[in-house]
Design a protein around this motif. Structure first.
Motif, PDB file in Angstrom:
ATOM      1  N   MET A   1      57.561  -2.790  53.876  1.00  0.00           N
ATOM      2  CA  MET A   1      57.436  -1.351  53.668  1.00  0.00           C
ATOM      3  C   MET A   1      58.800  -0.687  53.578  1.00  0.00           C
ATOM      4  N   ASP A   2      58.892   0.323  52.753  1.00  0.00           N
ATOM      5  CA  ASP A   2      60.148   1.064  52.632  1.00  0.00           C
ATOM      6  C   ASP A   2      60.333   1.961  53.851  1.00  0.00           C
ATOM      7  N   THR A   3      61.562   2.376  54.071  1.00  0.00           N
ATOM      8  CA  THR A   3      61.903   3.209  55.206  1.00  0.00           C
ATOM      9  C   THR A   3      62.937   4.245  54.783  1.00  0.00           C
ATOM     10  N   ASP A   4      62.889   5.396  55.405  1.00  0.00           N
ATOM     11  CA  ASP A   4      63.840   6.472  55.112  1.00  0.00           C
ATOM     12  C   ASP A   4      65.010   6.406  56.081  1.00  0.00           C
ATOM     13  N   GLU A   5      66.203   6.239  55.530  1.00  0.00           N
ATOM     14  CA  GLU A   5      67.417   6.157  56.336  1.00  0.00           C
ATOM     15  C   GLU A   5      68.423   7.193  55.826  1.00  0.00           C
ATOM     16  N   GLU A   6      69.606   7.198  56.440  1.00  0.00           N
ATOM     17  CA  GLU A   6      70.629   8.158  56.051  1.00  0.00           C
ATOM     18  C   GLU A   6      71.098   7.939  54.622  1.00  0.00           C
ATOM     19  N   VAL A   7      71.073   6.688  54.182  1.00  0.00           N
ATOM     20  CA  VAL A   7      71.529   6.393  52.820  1.00  0.00           C
ATOM     21  C   VAL A   7      70.466   6.735  51.787  1.00  0.00           C
ATOM     22  N   GLY A   8      69.233   7.052  52.245  1.00  0.00           N
ATOM     23  CA  GLY A   8      68.144   7.373  51.322  1.00  0.00           C
ATOM     24  C   GLY A   8      66.926   6.525  51.620  1.00  0.00           C
ATOM     25  N   ASN A   9      66.020   6.486  50.683  1.00  0.00           N
ATOM     26  CA  ASN A   9      64.810   5.675  50.819  1.00  0.00           C
ATOM     27  C   ASN A   9      65.132   4.222  50.473  1.00  0.00           C
ATOM     28  N   VAL A  10      64.953   3.326  51.459  1.00  0.00           N
ATOM     29  CA  VAL A  10      65.336   1.921  51.313  1.00  0.00           C
ATOM     30  C   VAL A  10      64.069   1.086  51.170  1.00  0.00           C
ATOM     31  N   ASP A  11      63.997   0.332  50.091  1.00  0.00           N
ATOM     32  CA  ASP A  11      62.903  -0.616  49.870  1.00  0.00           C
ATOM     33  C   ASP A  11      63.482  -2.025  49.990  1.00  0.00           C
ATOM     34  N   PRO A  12      63.156  -2.776  51.094  1.00  0.00           N
ATOM     35  CA  PRO A  12      63.790  -4.093  51.292  1.00  0.00           C
ATOM     36  C   PRO A  12      63.442  -5.115  50.228  1.00  0.00           C
ATOM     37  N   GLY A  13      62.367  -4.912  49.497  1.00  0.00           N
ATOM     38  CA  GLY A  13      61.969  -5.909  48.494  1.00  0.00           C
ATOM     39  C   GLY A  13      60.974  -6.904  49.072  1.00  0.00           C
ATOM     40  N   ASP A  14      59.949  -7.178  48.303  1.00  0.00           N
ATOM     41  CA  ASP A  14      58.917  -8.121  48.749  1.00  0.00           C
ATOM     42  C   ASP A  14      59.406  -9.560  48.587  1.00  0.00           C
ATOM     43  N   SER A  15      58.576 -10.490  49.118  1.00  0.00           N
ATOM     44  CA  SER A  15      58.946 -11.906  49.058  1.00  0.00           C
ATOM     45  C   SER A  15      57.715 -12.753  48.792  1.00  0.00           C
ATOM     46  N   ALA A  16      57.931 -13.906  48.203  1.00  0.00           N
ATOM     47  CA  ALA A  16      56.886 -14.896  47.961  1.00  0.00           C
ATOM     48  C   ALA A  16      57.393 -16.249  48.418  1.00  0.00           C
ATOM     49  N   GLY A  17      56.518 -16.992  49.124  1.00  0.00           N
ATOM     50  CA  GLY A  17      56.954 -18.264  49.684  1.00  0.00           C
ATOM     51  C   GLY A  17      55.942 -19.369  49.499  1.00  0.00           C
ATOM     52  N   ILE A  18      56.442 -20.580  49.535  1.00  0.00           N
ATOM     53  CA  ILE A  18      55.607 -21.769  49.457  1.00  0.00           C
ATOM     54  C   ILE A  18      56.206 -22.822  50.381  1.00  0.00           C
ATOM     55  N   SER A  19      55.344 -23.567  51.030  1.00  0.00           N
ATOM     56  CA  SER A  19      55.795 -24.673  51.875  1.00  0.00           C
ATOM     57  C   SER A  19      54.736 -25.764  51.850  1.00  0.00           C
ATOM     58  N   PHE A  20      55.161 -27.007  51.991  1.00  0.00           N
ATOM     59  CA  PHE A  20      54.248 -28.149  51.972  1.00  0.00           C
ATOM     60  C   PHE A  20      54.909 -29.295  52.723  1.00  0.00           C
ATOM     61  N   GLY A  21      54.073 -30.217  53.183  1.00  0.00           N
ATOM     62  CA  GLY A  21      54.629 -31.338  53.921  1.00  0.00           C
ATOM     63  C   GLY A  21      53.575 -32.344  54.321  1.00  0.00           C
ATOM     64  N   LEU A  22      54.015 -33.316  55.095  1.00  0.00           N
ATOM     65  CA  LEU A  22      53.169 -34.406  55.554  1.00  0.00           C
ATOM     66  C   LEU A  22      53.458 -34.677  57.018  1.00  0.00           C
ATOM     67  N   GLY A  23      52.403 -34.728  57.819  1.00  0.00           N
ATOM     68  CA  GLY A  23      52.522 -35.111  59.221  1.00  0.00           C
ATOM     69  C   GLY A  23      51.895 -36.465  59.445  1.00  0.00           C
ATOM     70  N   VAL A  24      52.568 -37.319  60.213  1.00  0.00           N
ATOM     71  CA  VAL A  24      52.114 -38.688  60.455  1.00  0.00           C
ATOM     72  C   VAL A  24      52.066 -38.928  61.949  1.00  0.00           C
ATOM     73  N   SER A  25      50.953 -39.453  62.445  1.00  0.00           N
ATOM     74  CA  SER A  25      50.817 -39.813  63.846  1.00  0.00           C
ATOM     75  C   SER A  25      51.362 -41.227  64.047  1.00  0.00           C
ATOM     76  N   LEU A  26      52.398 -41.343  64.862  1.00  0.00           N
ATOM     77  CA  LEU A  26      52.975 -42.652  65.143  1.00  0.00           C
ATOM     78  C   LEU A  26      52.108 -43.441  66.108  1.00  0.00           C
ATOM     79  N   ASN A  27      51.532 -42.763  67.093  1.00  0.00           N
ATOM     80  CA  ASN A  27      50.574 -43.349  68.019  1.00  0.00           C
ATOM     81  C   ASN A  27      49.733 -42.216  68.587  1.00  0.00           C
ATOM     82  N   GLU A  28      49.041 -42.459  69.703  1.00  0.00           N
ATOM     83  CA  GLU A  28      48.156 -41.447  70.249  1.00  0.00           C
ATOM     84  C   GLU A  28      48.913 -40.257  70.832  1.00  0.00           C
ATOM     85  N   ARG A  29      50.228 -40.395  71.086  1.00  0.00           N
ATOM     86  CA  ARG A  29      50.962 -39.331  71.752  1.00  0.00           C
ATOM     87  C   ARG A  29      52.125 -38.795  70.937  1.00  0.00           C
TER      88      ARG A  29
END
Length: 441
Positions: free
Chosen positions: A342-370
């Protein structure tokens, strides 16, 4: 073995009784025949004939006794063999004596009393029998997913489950920047200020989060962080007659931005398909805003902050969707997110930080029961910021990190997780180390 002996004794007694009866009958018949011969004053030939007949009868009775004796011996041998087979089934060494270490002992040992049926039944109940049933296709090992970005961690807690998770993180950034406040007429001619700056930043983040499962498929989470930051900047302005580097140190510590999140499992596949989880994270600007930090000018054109912020200064809402697919012994996972700032009003004016888009992926492996480990990649693209609807050049960011995670189940209610993130883009932190200790109640 005692049962076998008990079954043989009546048969053996019956056989001996029959033998004794036959012997008594033969003796009685011999005596009776002798009395008749003597009483009737028979001839010697008749006496010898009768004696020969009695001898033949005794020979037949002796053969019958030998046959009965062989039958009794065979029954006893079969009973002993049956008892030995039963004892061999109870021990893995098939009747051969072994010591504790498994070494064959050739010396004879005294016989031990046979265990009763109740004792044998209790021992059998205490030992595992057969093979454990296979895990359900929907069962996912949460320890195989140490951490997946900032919006999802592990799998859902479950109805009525409360998880308290303290964590500690450290990050380091080393960046060299060139600031140009000048006019370039040709590539070799620049009029104005050129500032070469080296920045080394250390950040320590301690947080405590509480997660509670409202239902089996819905949970809420609250995270309160505390930050301590330290920056060391070395600057050398060019073309203004400054011959020495300006070194400026600044630090800041305090409460960070509080995060409130919720997660909901969208489906419950029956055939072992992927599981989808919807996530929603809201960040409240409770930390020190970067717009509230004062700056000072050390040399012409060299401006440094007097303290470092501990928050972002704006409200952020980030929805995302996580997919988890379990395939023994690994777990594939991925996440798609979009951050609305969300944008915010500051002394320098109306500031819009800019939106973001992300992606993440991976693999988890169980070595043993613990123990388990994971390998994942996270990438976030931040759009350009705006001030009064004017885009700021150079504010577009690409943050890519390679994450290696380890997890150890210390107890049924406590996990120990450690993750290391290495920046693979210029805008990412060089190193980020995170330690988590979730405790389930």
């Amino acid at each position: 073995m005692e049962n076998a002996e008990n079954n043989i004794n009546p048969l053996f007694s019956f056989t001996l009784s029959k033998v004794a009866l036959a012997f008594w009958l033969s003796t009685s018949s011999t005596s009776y025949a002798a009395q008749n011969i003597s009483s009737d004053d028979k001839s010697v030939n008749q006496y010898e004939t009768e004696l020969e007949r009695q001898r033949i009868l005794l020979a037949k009775q002796g053969e019958q006794i030998e046959a009965l004796t062989r039958m009794v011996n065979a029954l006893m041998a079969n009973s002993q063999a049956t008892g030995a087979d039963k004892n061999s089934n109870k021990s893995p060494n098939k009747g051969t004596p072994y010591n504790v270490a498994g070494t064959n002992t050739s010396t004879a040992k005294p016989k031990q009393p046979m265990p009763s049926q109740s004792t044998t039944r209790n021992v059998a109940q205490n030992k595992p029998v057969g093979q454990a049933p296979p895990k359900s296709a929907n069962t996912i090992d949460a320890s195989a997913i140490p951490e997946l970005g900032d919006t999802f961690s592990g799998v859902l807690s479950g109805k009525g489950t409360f998880v308290l998770e303290p964590s500690f993180g450290y990050s380091y950034t080393d960046n060299n920047r060139v600031f140009l406040d000048a006019f370039s007429f040709i590539p070799a001619l620049v009029v104005g200020l050129i500032d070469l700056r080296e920045i080394k930043r250390h950040s320590f983040i301690g947080s405590i989060s509480a997660r509670y499962g409202i239902t089996e498929r819905w949970e809420v989470d609250l995270k309160v962080p505390y930050l301590a930051r330290s920056d060391s900047q070395r600057s050398r302005p060019v073309s203004i007659g400054v011959s020495e580097d300006e070194i400026f140190n600044a630090d800041g510590h305090g409460l960070g931005d509080i995060e409130v999140s919720t997660r909901y499992q969208l489906n419950n596949p029956k055939d072992g398909g992927p599981i989808f989880v919807a996530n929603l994270v809201a960040t409240i600007p409770t930390g020190t805003s970067p717009f509230d930090v004062e700056f000072m000018q050390s040399t012409p054109g060299a401006v440094f902050p007097t303290e470092l912020p501990t928050g972002s200064g704006y409200v952020s809402i980030q929805p995302s969707v996580t997919a988890i697919y379990a395939t023994d012994p690994g777990v594939f996972f991925g996440n798609l997110s979009y951050g609305y700032n969300m944008d915010t009003d500051e002394e320098v004016g109306n500031v819009d930080p800019g939106d973001s888009a992300g992606i993440s992926f991976g693999l988890g492996v169980s070595l043993n029961e613990r123990a388990s480990m994971s390998l994942s990649y996270s990438h976030k693209h931040v759009l350009k910021s705006k001030i009064n609807d004017i885009k700021i050049d150079g504010s577009q960011l690409d943050i890519g990190q390679l994450i290696i995670g380890y997890s150890f189940r210390y107890s049924p209610s406590t996990n120990v997780s450690l993750s290391l993130a290495v920046g693979v883009t210029d805008d990412a932190q060089d190193t980020r180390l995170n330690f988590r200790l979730p405790v389930t109640f």
